[in-house]
Design a protein around this motif. Sequence first.
Motif, PDB file in Angstrom:
ATOM      1  N   THR A 193       7.199 -79.193   0.616  1.00 26.14           N
ATOM      2  CA  THR A 193       7.058 -79.871   1.904  1.00 26.14           C
ATOM      3  C   THR A 193       8.319 -80.602   2.349  1.00 26.14           C
ATOM      4  O   THR A 193       8.408 -81.026   3.502  1.00 26.14           O
ATOM      5  CB  THR A 193       5.898 -80.881   1.868  1.00 26.14           C
ATOM      6  N   THR A 194       9.312 -80.750   1.468  1.00 26.77           N
ATOM      7  CA  THR A 194      10.503 -81.540   1.815  1.00 26.77           C
ATOM      8  C   THR A 194      11.818 -80.772   1.744  1.00 26.77           C
ATOM      9  O   THR A 194      12.828 -81.247   2.261  1.00 26.77           O
ATOM     10  CB  THR A 194      10.618 -82.761   0.881  1.00 26.77           C
ATOM     11  N   SER A 195      11.831 -79.597   1.129  1.00 30.12           N
ATOM     12  CA  SER A 195      13.112 -78.920   0.880  1.00 30.12           C
ATOM     13  C   SER A 195      13.619 -78.104   2.054  1.00 30.12           C
ATOM     14  O   SER A 195      14.824 -77.823   2.137  1.00 30.12           O
ATOM     15  CB  SER A 195      12.996 -78.022  -0.354  1.00 30.12           C
ATOM     16  N   GLY A 196      12.728 -77.680   2.965  1.00 29.40           N
ATOM     17  CA  GLY A 196      13.172 -76.841   4.070  1.00 29.40           C
ATOM     18  C   GLY A 196      13.766 -75.540   3.574  1.00 29.40           C
ATOM     19  O   GLY A 196      13.220 -74.897   2.669  1.00 29.40           O
ATOM     20  N   THR A 197      14.915 -75.172   4.117  1.00 27.28           N
ATOM     21  CA  THR A 197      15.548 -73.905   3.738  1.00 27.28           C
ATOM     22  C   THR A 197      16.746 -74.091   2.808  1.00 27.28           C
ATOM     23  O   THR A 197      17.380 -73.124   2.419  1.00 27.28           O
ATOM     24  CB  THR A 197      16.012 -73.154   4.997  1.00 27.28           C
ATOM     25  N   ALA A 198      17.047 -75.340   2.444  1.00 30.61           N
ATOM     26  CA  ALA A 198      18.210 -75.605   1.596  1.00 30.61           C
ATOM     27  C   ALA A 198      17.871 -75.385   0.124  1.00 30.61           C
ATOM     28  O   ALA A 198      16.720 -75.564  -0.295  1.00 30.61           O
ATOM     29  CB  ALA A 198      18.699 -77.035   1.806  1.00 30.61           C
ATOM     30  N   PRO A 199      18.848 -74.990  -0.689  1.00 35.68           N
ATOM     31  CA  PRO A 199      18.597 -74.779  -2.122  1.00 35.68           C
ATOM     32  C   PRO A 199      18.181 -76.061  -2.823  1.00 35.68           C
ATOM     33  O   PRO A 199      18.443 -77.172  -2.346  1.00 35.68           O
ATOM     34  CB  PRO A 199      19.936 -74.250  -2.651  1.00 35.68           C
ATOM     35  N   VAL A 200      17.541 -75.910  -3.992  1.00 39.90           N
ATOM     36  CA  VAL A 200      16.897 -77.021  -4.692  1.00 39.90           C
ATOM     37  C   VAL A 200      17.466 -77.179  -6.100  1.00 39.90           C
ATOM     38  O   VAL A 200      17.655 -76.193  -6.826  1.00 39.90           O
ATOM     39  CB  VAL A 200      15.370 -76.781  -4.765  1.00 39.90           C
ATOM     40  N   VAL A 201      17.707 -78.434  -6.487  1.00 45.27           N
ATOM     41  CA  VAL A 201      18.077 -78.808  -7.859  1.00 45.27           C
ATOM     42  C   VAL A 201      17.138 -79.938  -8.278  1.00 45.27           C
ATOM     43  O   VAL A 201      16.927 -80.889  -7.516  1.00 45.27           O
ATOM     44  CB  VAL A 201      19.542 -79.278  -7.948  1.00 45.27           C
ATOM     45  N   ILE A 202      16.554 -79.824  -9.475  1.00 41.45           N
ATOM     46  CA  ILE A 202      15.592 -80.815  -9.977  1.00 41.45           C
ATOM     47  C   ILE A 202      16.077 -81.309 -11.331  1.00 41.45           C
ATOM     48  O   ILE A 202      16.285 -80.507 -12.244  1.00 41.45           O
ATOM     49  CB  ILE A 202      14.191 -80.207 -10.136  1.00 41.45           C
ATOM     50  N   ALA A 203      16.241 -82.614 -11.467  1.00 45.07           N
ATOM     51  CA  ALA A 203      16.792 -83.158 -12.703  1.00 45.07           C
ATOM     52  C   ALA A 203      15.943 -84.318 -13.198  1.00 45.07           C
ATOM     53  O   ALA A 203      15.288 -85.007 -12.412  1.00 45.07           O
ATOM     54  CB  ALA A 203      18.225 -83.626 -12.477  1.00 45.07           C
ATOM     55  N   GLY A 204      15.961 -84.526 -14.509  1.00 47.38           N
ATOM     56  CA  GLY A 204      15.264 -85.682 -15.038  1.00 47.38           C
ATOM     57  C   GLY A 204      14.891 -85.566 -16.495  1.00 47.38           C
ATOM     58  O   GLY A 204      15.268 -84.625 -17.193  1.00 47.38           O
ATOM     59  N   ASP A 205      14.120 -86.540 -16.936  1.00 42.72           N
ATOM     60  CA  ASP A 205      13.548 -86.571 -18.276  1.00 42.72           C
ATOM     61  C   ASP A 205      12.128 -86.013 -18.148  1.00 42.72           C
ATOM     62  O   ASP A 205      11.230 -86.685 -17.644  1.00 42.72           O
ATOM     63  CB  ASP A 205      13.539 -88.019 -18.782  1.00 42.72           C
ATOM     64  N   PHE A 206      11.932 -84.787 -18.634  1.00 38.59           N
ATOM     65  CA  PHE A 206      10.643 -84.109 -18.489  1.00 38.59           C
ATOM     66  C   PHE A 206       9.735 -84.316 -19.701  1.00 38.59           C
ATOM     67  O   PHE A 206       8.593 -83.877 -19.686  1.00 38.59           O
ATOM     68  CB  PHE A 206      10.868 -82.619 -18.232  1.00 38.59           C
ATOM     69  N   ASN A 207      10.270 -84.946 -20.750  1.00 35.61           N
ATOM     70  CA  ASN A 207       9.492 -85.191 -21.969  1.00 35.61           C
ATOM     71  C   ASN A 207       8.837 -83.918 -22.505  1.00 35.61           C
ATOM     72  O   ASN A 207       7.749 -83.969 -23.094  1.00 35.61           O
ATOM     73  CB  ASN A 207       8.444 -86.277 -21.728  1.00 35.61           C
TER      74      ASN A 207
END
Length: 305
Positions: A193-207
């Motif tokens: 719902t927030t990314s639109g048409t731009a590429p996506v990178v997801i980072a974090g501590d996923f445990n």
Amino acid sequence: MHRHRAWLRRGMAGLLASAALLAGVALAAEPVAVVTPAPAPSTSAAPGMSMVTFNLHHDREDWPARRKVILRELQALRPDAIALQEVIQKPHVRNQAAWLARKLGYDYQFVSTDPPGRFKRYGNALLTRRPVLARNDHLLAPLGDYRTVAHLRIDVDGQPVNVYATHLNERSDDSGSRIRGEQVADLLKFIATTSGTAPVVIAGDFNALVDAGDLSALRNHYGDSFGSVHVNNELAQVSTLNRHYYEAPSRIDHIFFQQDRLLAREARILFDRPYAEGRWASDHYGVWTRLQFAPSPGSPAATTP
């Protein structure tokens, strides 16, 4: 007279040699702080971006000293975006993301389930040196777990990119696995719902390990940057949990990328050496990666073998 001068020259040379030897011994005895060096700048001119994810371990274990080490490394790396977890602010501790952002000259987005104005707030953050095109945040389901995701859309040399930072449930039992699965499903909805048409990178501590069932829905859509770069290495021995604190290696901090839009070119572990005797930047190591924009279909670069 000549013999006397020669004797003086020999005596002075001996004194100088002895002084140099003593100075060398003194220097060798001086303790040397070990800091992980920044990666050498890439020689590739291909457009793209770099990103870091790092769990700050909030303000434990001498934060004023640790933050200097963290700042020095981030200043050397100058990543386009930084995802931070376990960010805290409370009396006598300025918001850690705000402090780092000010020192780096970056913009930042802090997200917490603790309302603004509360004496203590705890959450995740995104920092960027790039212009911000949009920003959002979201409280992940199930709401009782108090987990969040921060979102920035940034302009990387004219190319919009969505970056997300999160921190999932920490429990290692079946309940934790179920909660993480629910959080991943909600995270993917938020991204849609927030990314639109731009590429996506997801980072974090996923445990969770990158191949855990908890993350399977995420892995169906996004690639593991570190695993993509080091595909031929023994990844089971790579850890992002600091081995000084945790016995078994466990790579649970990740930077995922949209594989049809981005390519992972470099990746390495950060803060995996003590900066002084018994002193570490965090109980986690960080991850740095460099991503390249994938060529558009039909472009000369896309058809070149």
